[in-house]
Scaffold this motif. Sequence first.
Motif, short mmCIF file in Angstrom:
data_model
loop_
_atom_site.label_atom_id
_atom_site.label_comp_id
_atom_site.label_asym_id
_atom_site.label_seq_id
_atom_site.Cartn_x
_atom_site.Cartn_y
_atom_site.Cartn_z
N VAL A 91 -6.59 1.30 5.72
CA VAL A 91 -7.15 2.02 6.85
C VAL A 91 -7.14 1.08 8.06
N GLY B 52 -3.29 0.81 -2.90
CA GLY B 52 -3.76 2.15 -2.57
C GLY B 52 -3.61 2.47 -1.10
N LEU B 53 -4.74 2.58 -0.40
CA LEU B 53 -4.78 3.02 0.99
C LEU B 53 -5.20 1.89 1.92
N ALA C 292 0.82 -1.21 0.00
CA ALA C 292 0.00 0.00 0.00
C ALA C 292 0.86 1.27 0.00
N GLU C 293 0.29 2.32 -0.57
CA GLU C 293 0.99 3.60 -0.60
C GLU C 293 1.12 4.19 0.79
N ARG C 294 0.07 4.02 1.61
CA ARG C 294 0.13 4.55 2.97
C ARG C 294 -0.91 3.86 3.84
N ILE C 295 -0.76 4.03 5.14
CA ILE C 295 -1.72 3.54 6.13
C ILE C 295 -2.30 4.73 6.86
N ALA C 296 -3.61 4.82 6.92
CA ALA C 296 -4.30 5.86 7.69
C ALA C 296 -4.91 5.24 8.94
N VAL D 76 -8.80 0.74 -1.54
CA VAL D 76 -8.70 0.81 -0.09
C VAL D 76 -9.00 -0.57 0.50
N LEU E 177 -12.01 8.93 4.07
CA LEU E 177 -10.88 8.19 3.51
C LEU E 177 -11.34 7.20 2.43
N ALA F 284 -10.63 7.42 -1.80
CA ALA F 284 -9.58 6.50 -2.25
C ALA F 284 -10.00 5.78 -3.52
N ARG G 82 -13.69 -0.36 -5.03
CA ARG G 82 -12.65 0.24 -4.19
C ARG G 82 -11.94 -0.82 -3.33
#
Length: 414
Positions: A56, A53-54, A14-18, A36, A29, A33, A403
């Motif tokens: 969460v 992607g993202l 993943a590009e990032r973790i929220a 996700v 979020l 996205a 998604r």
Amino acid sequence: MTEKNWAGNYEYRAERIARPTTVEQLRELVVGARAVRALGSRHSFNDLADTDGLLVSTADLPGDVSIDEGARTVTVGGGVRYGDLAQTLQDAGWALHNLASLPHISVAGAIATATHGSGDRNGNLASAVAGLRILNGSGELVGLRRGDDGFEGAVVGLGALGVVTEVTLDIRPTYNARQRLFGGVPWEAVLGRFDEVTSAAYSVSLFTTWAEDAVSLAWLKELDGVETLIQDDFFGAPALTEARHMIPTMDVRNTTEQLGVVGPWSERLAHFRFAFTPSNGEEIQSEYLVPRARAVEAIEAVRALAPVIAPLLQISEIRTVAADDLWLSSAYGTDVVGLHFTWFRDQAGVEAVLPQVEAALLPLGARPHWGKLYVDRDGIVPSLYPRLADFAALASRFDPDSRFRNPFLTRLLP
């Protein structure tokens, strides 16, 4: 971003973790996205929870616990861990019917993958679900209750429908249990009297390396006050008088109390204590749930592979799970026997041996645990789920823009 799962054998792409703290933040979020996935306690050993992607995290979402004594249910935030929930229920005089080996896993993640405990008459953790609240791919909160259209498909949802923000579970009045251990169960007893062996307690686990002359350890969980026919002998295996870890090299202090000491269900049904951090980074896990009618065949087939399996194996566990009606449950429509493998953390070695294990077990109808490592090179697994097309349609309804679709789901769904 460089983040890994609990065991350290998988690095997320993943590009990032929220880490949202409210459902409103989570909604923003998800809607914003392109791709996700929800991330719970990171106890999956494959790419089920990943995305390009993202991610969460559900760990910081509201974790309120609400008990409805009249309905005999508890409603809890999806990111809450079973150990925390169990303690809250016990303090209030209530209980769950079962726990998995580790109480450190999140409620939503465990039910989404049909994670289970053990017992001939005990369904997996998902079978206790009475309701769900899901934030879907359109950012809407959708509630489902047992009996609603699509409920049986949504419970073991693999994260395909959205993020589970709340789960409602059946509960029962609290109860006490004890654990007793027996060493050296003859294979002749396990294979010739399998039903008697697994029905001898509320929950029976058998531990082996497959290369042994006898099953090294039988781990019985018995309800206090329920008469038992098992005294100091378990089908030829003597009762142990010292506590044991199922892996002899591991610290026995991490296990829940044994030797017949009675205690609350919340401190006996799991194998490991909630107060101790599991030994993450030291293992890979696989598991196959075989229809109970084929269990003896499956055990014999795995024993024949002992020379291949044993060099990579820390321990295996054999245990039982009752049938349910959840579309993607490994126990859908049939009682099953779980053959669990705790491997050394040798990714290449394990991936090399799994095709032989699966060649022996998948033709018997064995379904891999969704969150464990499996390979399915011949694409057999989708054919083991008769409601898979219905599930795919349900996922499309909840997530019309895909998604939550990821490579794992693309490989699985039609």
